[in-house]
Design a protein around this motif. Structure first.
Motif, PDB file in Angstrom:
ATOM      1  N   UNK A 117     -12.828  20.072  -2.532  1.00 21.72           N
ATOM      2  CA  UNK A 117     -12.629  21.056  -3.596  1.00 21.72           C
ATOM      3  C   UNK A 117     -13.441  20.713  -4.850  1.00 21.72           C
ATOM      4  N   UNK A 118     -13.486  19.422  -5.156  1.00 18.34           N
ATOM      5  CA  UNK A 118     -14.102  18.994  -6.415  1.00 18.34           C
ATOM      6  C   UNK A 118     -15.551  18.528  -6.265  1.00 18.34           C
ATOM      7  N   UNK A 119     -16.076  18.605  -5.020  1.00 10.65           N
ATOM      8  CA  UNK A 119     -17.486  18.281  -4.840  1.00 10.65           C
ATOM      9  C   UNK A 119     -17.832  16.806  -4.829  1.00 10.65           C
ATOM     10  N   UNK A 120     -16.876  15.953  -4.476  1.00 12.72           N
ATOM     11  CA  UNK A 120     -17.189  14.539  -4.295  1.00 12.72           C
ATOM     12  C   UNK A 120     -17.313  14.270  -2.800  1.00 12.72           C
ATOM     13  N   UNK A 121     -18.230  13.387  -2.426  1.00 11.35           N
ATOM     14  CA  UNK A 121     -18.284  13.018  -1.012  1.00 11.35           C
ATOM     15  C   UNK A 121     -17.265  11.914  -0.743  1.00 11.35           C
ATOM     16  N   UNK A 122     -16.793  11.879   0.496  1.00 14.73           N
ATOM     17  CA  UNK A 122     -15.782  10.890   0.875  1.00 14.73           C
ATOM     18  C   UNK A 122     -16.297  10.032   2.032  1.00 14.73           C
ATOM     19  N   UNK A 123     -16.212   8.725   1.850  1.00 13.38           N
ATOM     20  CA  UNK A 123     -16.564   7.762   2.898  1.00 13.38           C
ATOM     21  C   UNK A 123     -15.282   7.061   3.331  1.00 13.38           C
ATOM     22  N   UNK A 124     -15.215   6.701   4.600  1.00 15.50           N
ATOM     23  CA  UNK A 124     -14.087   5.893   5.050  1.00 15.50           C
ATOM     24  C   UNK A 124     -14.529   4.461   5.324  1.00 15.50           C
ATOM     25  N   UNK A 125     -13.846   3.535   4.662  1.00  8.75           N
ATOM     26  CA  UNK A 125     -13.959   2.119   5.006  1.00  8.75           C
ATOM     27  C   UNK A 125     -13.183   1.949   6.309  1.00  8.75           C
ATOM     28  N   UNK A 126     -13.730   1.224   7.280  1.00  5.42           N
ATOM     29  CA  UNK A 126     -12.995   0.949   8.505  1.00  5.42           C
ATOM     30  C   UNK A 126     -13.210  -0.513   8.890  1.00  5.42           C
ATOM     31  N   UNK A 127     -12.114  -1.252   9.023  1.00 10.63           N
ATOM     32  CA  UNK A 127     -12.220  -2.661   9.398  1.00 10.63           C
ATOM     33  C   UNK A 127     -12.295  -2.812  10.910  1.00 10.63           C
ATOM     34  N   UNK A 128     -13.403  -3.368  11.354  1.00 14.82           N
ATOM     35  CA  UNK A 128     -13.548  -3.669  12.788  1.00 14.82           C
ATOM     36  C   UNK A 128     -12.618  -4.834  13.148  1.00 14.82           C
ATOM     37  N   UNK A 129     -12.473  -5.738  12.207  1.00 21.08           N
ATOM     38  CA  UNK A 129     -11.529  -6.842  12.363  1.00 21.08           C
ATOM     39  C   UNK A 129     -10.112  -6.283  12.300  1.00 21.08           C
ATOM     40  N   UNK A 130      -9.250  -6.761  13.192  1.00 20.30           N
ATOM     41  CA  UNK A 130      -7.886  -6.237  13.263  1.00 20.30           C
ATOM     42  C   UNK A 130      -6.903  -7.377  13.539  1.00 20.30           C
ATOM     43  N   UNK A 131      -5.994  -7.625  12.585  1.00 21.67           N
ATOM     44  CA  UNK A 131      -5.018  -8.723  12.722  1.00 21.67           C
ATOM     45  C   UNK A 131      -3.763  -8.298  13.475  1.00 21.67           C
ATOM     46  N   UNK A 132      -3.717  -7.029  13.886  1.00 22.12           N
ATOM     47  CA  UNK A 132      -2.491  -6.497  14.474  1.00 22.12           C
ATOM     48  C   UNK A 132      -2.658  -6.134  15.941  1.00 22.12           C
ATOM     49  N   UNK A 133      -3.833  -5.663  16.328  1.00 21.41           N
ATOM     50  CA  UNK A 133      -4.013  -5.165  17.689  1.00 21.41           C
ATOM     51  C   UNK A 133      -4.041  -6.317  18.708  1.00 21.41           C
ATOM     52  N   UNK A 134      -3.220  -6.217  19.777  1.00 14.77           N
ATOM     53  CA  UNK A 134      -3.155  -7.327  20.739  1.00 14.77           C
ATOM     54  C   UNK A 134      -4.481  -7.568  21.469  1.00 14.77           C
TER      55      UNK A 134
END
Ligand code: JFZ
Length: 447
Positions: A144-161
């Motif tokens: 709506x306000x004309x800002x672009x959005x990026x997603x940070x995504x951690x490949x490292x995962x302390x939770x996934x078995x």
């Protein structure tokens, strides 16, 4: 060689000596090149680290640092209820600061998804009393306000078995000593697919965590091409502190200017040819940290932004919102001040490239067309000697009031005769009018 000498390969990779296999042969399509050009002109973005860790107020690494096992950590989501979250307020704050994009944590190292993931129930909608997809709310407001959005995504995962074998961190999570690495990568790709299909056009994906297992096969080719297939204009970058891997669209530097290593982790971060971004925080923490009150001054932040520009890099400046969804006043106020400064001086920052004179102890230069902006950050003597710019200089003036700066010429230097009365403690900007424009180099070409 990779198959025959896995140990040797691993050692070479660790030493940063062998190129990492990623999306080989990637040729960015026109819409991606356009997005890179946009990114390079944008110059200033808001980084947001927000997750269930903010409940404890001791930063985003609290699970690892305090050796909290999964069973204990899983008690945080039920306590996370950001009823005061107002995406309009966040976006308004970023816009008023002069920021052109936002990069927010979709999943940090703790593995908790801050959006409605269907691949897992370890997410904000399924596990918190708030039950709302904050990324979707933010994405709508940004659009709506004309800002672009990026997603940070951690490949490292302390939770996934299946994040196994484990890397340098996350040893105290209480997971069994077994797991299927390939299954974890499938999970990660599935989550990325959700992020790239459910939130409209994204600015890009900001990866982090590769460094936890630098010798692992991350299947980067598959992941990067998935992203580029789903959204060809989305920019891929990774905080691996190395020269970019094939398939990446921008290069980031953490808490250091490009080419510097004050942190000790950027010693292998050779500068490539992609658009650059440098990230840092307003205090010293990424995620909300109650005890960290060492806030940077307006002068420090302006200097970071200006110097980053002199290195031809964007500044991605972080805030860690509180668990109630608000951003602490110290951050909001500081950002508003930066916005006021940009209001007056943005011409020398947005769309301006680094150089032509390389960064100096007294300041930096940026340029646009036939104008060079000399940013004097540390007021020198009355006469500032510059290496001769690549085109003849017609005249010079202070950006603040347009008054002329008398020039002199030495055999091999341009002399700016500065008036101490015109000194601005934040940044005294002198504009050099060149006889001809300096041709802008296309993003992705060596400077
Ligand atoms: C990483 C994250 O761990 C951190 O939580 C934050 O998100 C930041 C933007 O990125 O920080 C790192 C990553 C790697 C190293 C140090 C800090 N490292 O390899 O030393």
């Amino acid at each position: 060689m990779r198959k025959a000498f896995p140990v040797l390969t691993a050692l070479l990779v660790l030493a940063g000596l062998t190129p990492v296999v990623a999306q080989e042969g990637y040729r960015p399509p026109p819409e991606n090149l356009e997005a890179r050009a946009w990114f390079q002109e944008a110059r200033f973005g808001l980084f947001i680290h927000w997750g269930v860790y903010s409940v404890l107020g001791r930063g985003e690494w609290v699970m690892h640092n305090e050796k909290i096992p999964i069973a204990e950590y899983e008690k945080l989501p039920p306590r996370f209820n950001p009823t005061d979250f107002d995406p309009a307020a966040w976006v308004a704050m970023a816009k008023a600061a002069g920021m052109r994009y936002i990069t927010i944590t979709s999943k940090h190292h703790d593995g908790f998804a801050m959006y409605d993931s269907k691949t897992s129930d370890y997410d904000i909608v399924d596990r918190t009393p708030y039950e709302r997809d904050v990324l979707k709310m933010l994405a709508e407001e940004c659009r709506k306000e004309g800002l672009k959005l990026f997603f940070y995504y951690s490949q490292l995962d302390w939770h996934h078995p299946d994040y196994f074998p484990r890397g340098r961190t996350g040893q105290w999570s209480g997971r069994p000593e077994s797991g299927e690495w390939g299954r974890y990568l499938d999970y990660m790709d599935a989550q990325l697919e959700e992020l790239l299909t459910g939130y409209g056009p994204l600015g890009g994906i900001w990866f982090d965590g590769w460094w936890d297992r630098p010798d692992a096969d991350w299947r980067l080719g598959q992941t990067y091409s998935l992203i580029h297939r789903l959204q060809p204009a989305a920019l891929v970058g990774s905080n691996h502190h190395r020269k970019p891997f094939p398939g990446e669209d921008f290069q980031m530097f953490e808490r250091d200017f490009p080419g510097h290593d004050t942190t000790g982790w950027n010693d292998k971060a050779e500068i490539g040819t992609l658009p650059l971004e440098m990230c840092t925080t307003i205090n010293n923490s990424w995620g909300f940290n109650e005890s960290d009150t060492r806030y940077k001054s307006l002068e420090e932040i302006v200097h970071l932004l200006v110097r980053a520009g002199g290195y031809d890099a964007n500044l991605l400046l972080n805030v860690g919102p509180k668990p109630d969804g608000t951003i602490q006043p110290e951050f909001v106020e500081r950002l508003a001040e930066v916005g006021e400064w940009l209001e007056k001086n943005g011409e020398s920052i947005y769309g301006a490239r680094g150089g032509p004179i390389t960064p100096r102890p007294w300041g930096v230069t940026t340029h646009k067309g036939n104008e060079v902006f000399v940013h004097v950050l540390d007021w020198p003597d009355r006469v500032l000697a510059l290496p001769l710019p690549p085109r003849p200089v017609k005249s010079a003036h202070y950006m603040a009031d347009g008054s002329e700066v008398p020039l002199g010429r030495d055999a091999d230097a341009l002399l700016l005769r500065l008036d101490p009365e015109k000194a601005d403690p934040l940044d005294t900007i002198v504009v050099l009018e060149l006889a001809e424009a300096i041709m802008p180099t296309a993003p992705g070409t060596p400077r």
